[in-house]
Design an enzyme around this catalytic site. Sequence first.
Site, mmCIF file in Angstrom:
data_model
loop_
_atom_site.group_PDB
_atom_site.id
_atom_site.type_symbol
_atom_site.label_atom_id
_atom_site.label_comp_id
_atom_site.label_asym_id
_atom_site.label_seq_id
_atom_site.Cartn_x
_atom_site.Cartn_y
_atom_site.Cartn_z
ATOM 1 N N SER A 160 4.925 0.142 -8.851
ATOM 2 C CA SER A 160 4.990 -0.655 -10.095
ATOM 3 C C SER A 160 5.260 0.234 -11.309
ATOM 4 O O SER A 160 4.392 0.426 -12.144
ATOM 5 C CB SER A 160 3.723 -1.491 -10.278
ATOM 6 O OG SER A 160 2.550 -0.750 -10.048
ATOM 7 N N SER A 200 5.516 7.352 -5.720
ATOM 8 C CA SER A 200 5.534 7.333 -4.258
ATOM 9 C C SER A 200 4.869 8.616 -3.770
ATOM 10 O O SER A 200 5.142 9.698 -4.298
ATOM 11 C CB SER A 200 6.980 7.259 -3.772
ATOM 12 O OG SER A 200 7.017 7.365 -2.374
#
Lengths: 304, 637
Positions: free
Chosen positions: B548, B476
């Site tokens: 992911s 992130s």
Amino acid sequence: MTAPLTHLQRLEAEAIHIIREVAAEAEKPVMMYSIGKDSAVMLHLAKKAFYPSPPPFPLLHVDTTWKFRDMYALRERSAEEAGMELLVHQNPEAQERGINPFDHGPLHTDMWKTEGLKQALTMYGFDAAFGGARRDEEKSRAKERVFSFRTTSHGWDPKNQRPELWNLYNAKKNKGESIRVFPISNWTELDVWQYIQLENIEIVPLYFAAERPTFEYEGGLFMADDIERLERVMGARPAITMKSVRFRTLGCFPLTGAVESEAATLSEVIQETLLTTTSERQGRVIDKDAGGAGMEKKKQEGYF
Amino acid sequence: MSQDSVYQTDALIAEDIDAYLETHQHKTMLRFITCGSVDDGKSTLIGRLLYDSKMIFEDQLEALSNDSKKVGTQGQEIDFALLVDGLAAEREQGITIDVAYRFFNTEKRKFIVADCPGHEQYTRNMVTGASTADLAVILIDARKGVLVQTRRHSYLCHLIGITNIVLAVNKMDLVDYSQEVFDSIVADYRAFAESIGIANFTAMPISGFKGDNITAAPSANTPWYSGPSLVEHLESVEVLSEVASQKPFRMPVQWVNRPNLDFRGFSGLIATGSVKPGDTVRALPSGKTSTVKSIVTYDGELDEAIAGQSVTLTLTDEIDISRGDVLCVADNPPEVADQFEATLVWLNDEDLHVGRGYWLKIGTQTVSATVQQPKYRVDVNTMDKLAAKTLSLNDIGVAEVYADKPIVFEPYADSRTLGGFILIDKITNATVGAGLLNFSLRRSQNVHWQATDITREHHASMKNQTPRVLWFTGLSGSGKSTIANEVEKKLALMNRHTFLLDGDNVRHGLNKDLGFTEADRIENIRRIGEVAKLMTDAGLIVLTAFISPFRSERQMVREMLADHEFIEIFVDTPLEVAEARDVKGLYKKARAGQLKNFTGIDSPYEAPEQPEITVNTVEMTPEEAAAFIVDRILPLK
């Protein structure tokens, strides 16, 4: 209606199934070939598995230079008859240092066999290697899988074996890892002998009794297969007696104990095997190292 | 202990070895499993069987009697258990951890015994041992009667399809060979067995230690017992392969044998039934039929081959057959389907990941498959069905399994070969689960792929481009969305037809029902993969920007797509850099414990091992990174 399959027919079908699975799933398989009776059976099964094609993998002999001369002769002939490539590997370091069974004890097996095997597998990049080990030979073998997974450094982790259900074998592995495969895991010594007899498989003549030059060494009876070489290494010529002897297993001639015997035919050999009161591997020095866990320890280090 | 008739072999061996070998040659083989804990005397019983059949040699016996004095539990007597507990660690702890295989012979049969550990934490070992067994010997300590573990062992043997069950009430010597004790244990067991569907079992009173009713029955101590001895029973029950040969013909193709252009044979182990030259056979999944021309073996051609034989078949027609196909009798073929209900046994320390792609191997077929959330798991001690979100080591549960392509199968109850499968982790390659297919799901039988006239190739050529999925992965705040956006702008300027799927946007719609648990995150990626796949069918270049974090999910998407269509782009930003940027303030929340399962903080990120493209955002601006990526994908067109 065909008669139910006998135990030998089922063992043969199982071994062929295993050999074909490896050929289908491994990228570069090889068959370990030590020229002994178990190897002879393995080679025969490989021929059967792919008939009329030749087996789609080479034979690999990890040589110690100390095998019986009869063994070397059969090795060449067998590979040629099967239409298979024969690879012979001798550990160059052991060669250079002159490692031998008399001066170096356990180091002889370690350098020539364990290290030699690892070198050969790494050098050729084999990702699956067939071996002729059986579960009845020794206690830690009894728990080894048919597909025995090895790390990149060829080690065996008995606590972390893959569960093996039905006849489904998991041949997946990452790069550098390999699998040792034992198609005759479920055979016993008697099964092997009887199969050799029924299938008329050629084995080294040393398995049959004959008059041979023998000498005694550290309480065991050995055959002087190459007396000049023995003299060089031992420093003195051992006292030779001619005796009728045979061998229950074949390895390096100075490490493989002979037994006095008159069994000159297969039936007689089997008879003697069945009536004998000591186990097959007893003539081998390797199991006695490191107490009861000798073989298990060797396998963790990468021994076959 | 006297030597009974079953072992009167020594004399024959000595007098007429050839006659003995003739007998031995025609022996059949029975595989069985012994279940029970150390205390039930299981190892002692096996040791006894080996000893009585002369499978223990003098040197082994000598080592054994030394060990017995050192660590044995039988005083000065020989402790047979030491003979069969193999691994060093096990000897020290005095327990059997793994499955060990032992061998012995009687006049009629060769036996392979799977010696399995009894504790609950070794359920996987027991299932493994049971999977190849024709028969199970369930040991009960006569002093203790039917215990929780007896129920567990019986349930597992029944589950794995063993129909020959022997209830061996052991240590009868310690209850004065009391018929009353025996009868009451058998009655208890019968009530339980019937409740779980075990229709038949054979009960016998034995003493593994003293040898009663092992080789001959009745023992002088149990004159009231009228059944067979354990060995007599083992010698007479029907083995699985005999039963299997009565069923319809099926042979999974292992290997196509092609030594030259004139010979094309199909090799395999016949799973069920029998086959003869002239038989009409069908190849599945293609459904094409042909006639068996010959059964080829090294020993010459056969007139017939039956279940349990490894053979090579040639056919009269040139039909396309490869490894994984199943040859079967033409008018009674097995089913082909891609969705199933299955009973699963979990074998790995890492839990089942619902929705994750695993390799599923069944017969000679290997496909990619996902497991749905279990309908329930079974408490192996009480047989209660419990709710479950996943399966952990030694759990047994029922769940739906979806394969990525149709497989040829039969219900496990009909065929262990075509109904039993293993699940393999795609990253570690460990065998993580075993499954028994119960039935195919109706929707898999009825939903067929709609063949459309405007093909994906047509869609792509109209757009004059090759469809791709540019899969951006990274922590992130690594810059995935920013860079993907830049790449899309550049491609648009070049008249490429693209679409960007962004993490946050997808979560607002398509995946708004999903949370952030590991299972939900896997499902999130699976759905995005499916959408991306449909878009490539439409001819688009798809850009996806999702954290992911798991290698196996990225691998799952890669496998959904055609070769070379999946371009993994690793946006490589060290955690401390991403955390310092903290564009959305999420790291702060995660550090404060307000956000659970946050990648990089309390949930792992598995970096790609071999991404097609890596961009380092410390050294490159988003602009530079985008240019770098476009340069690399343009040659791909």
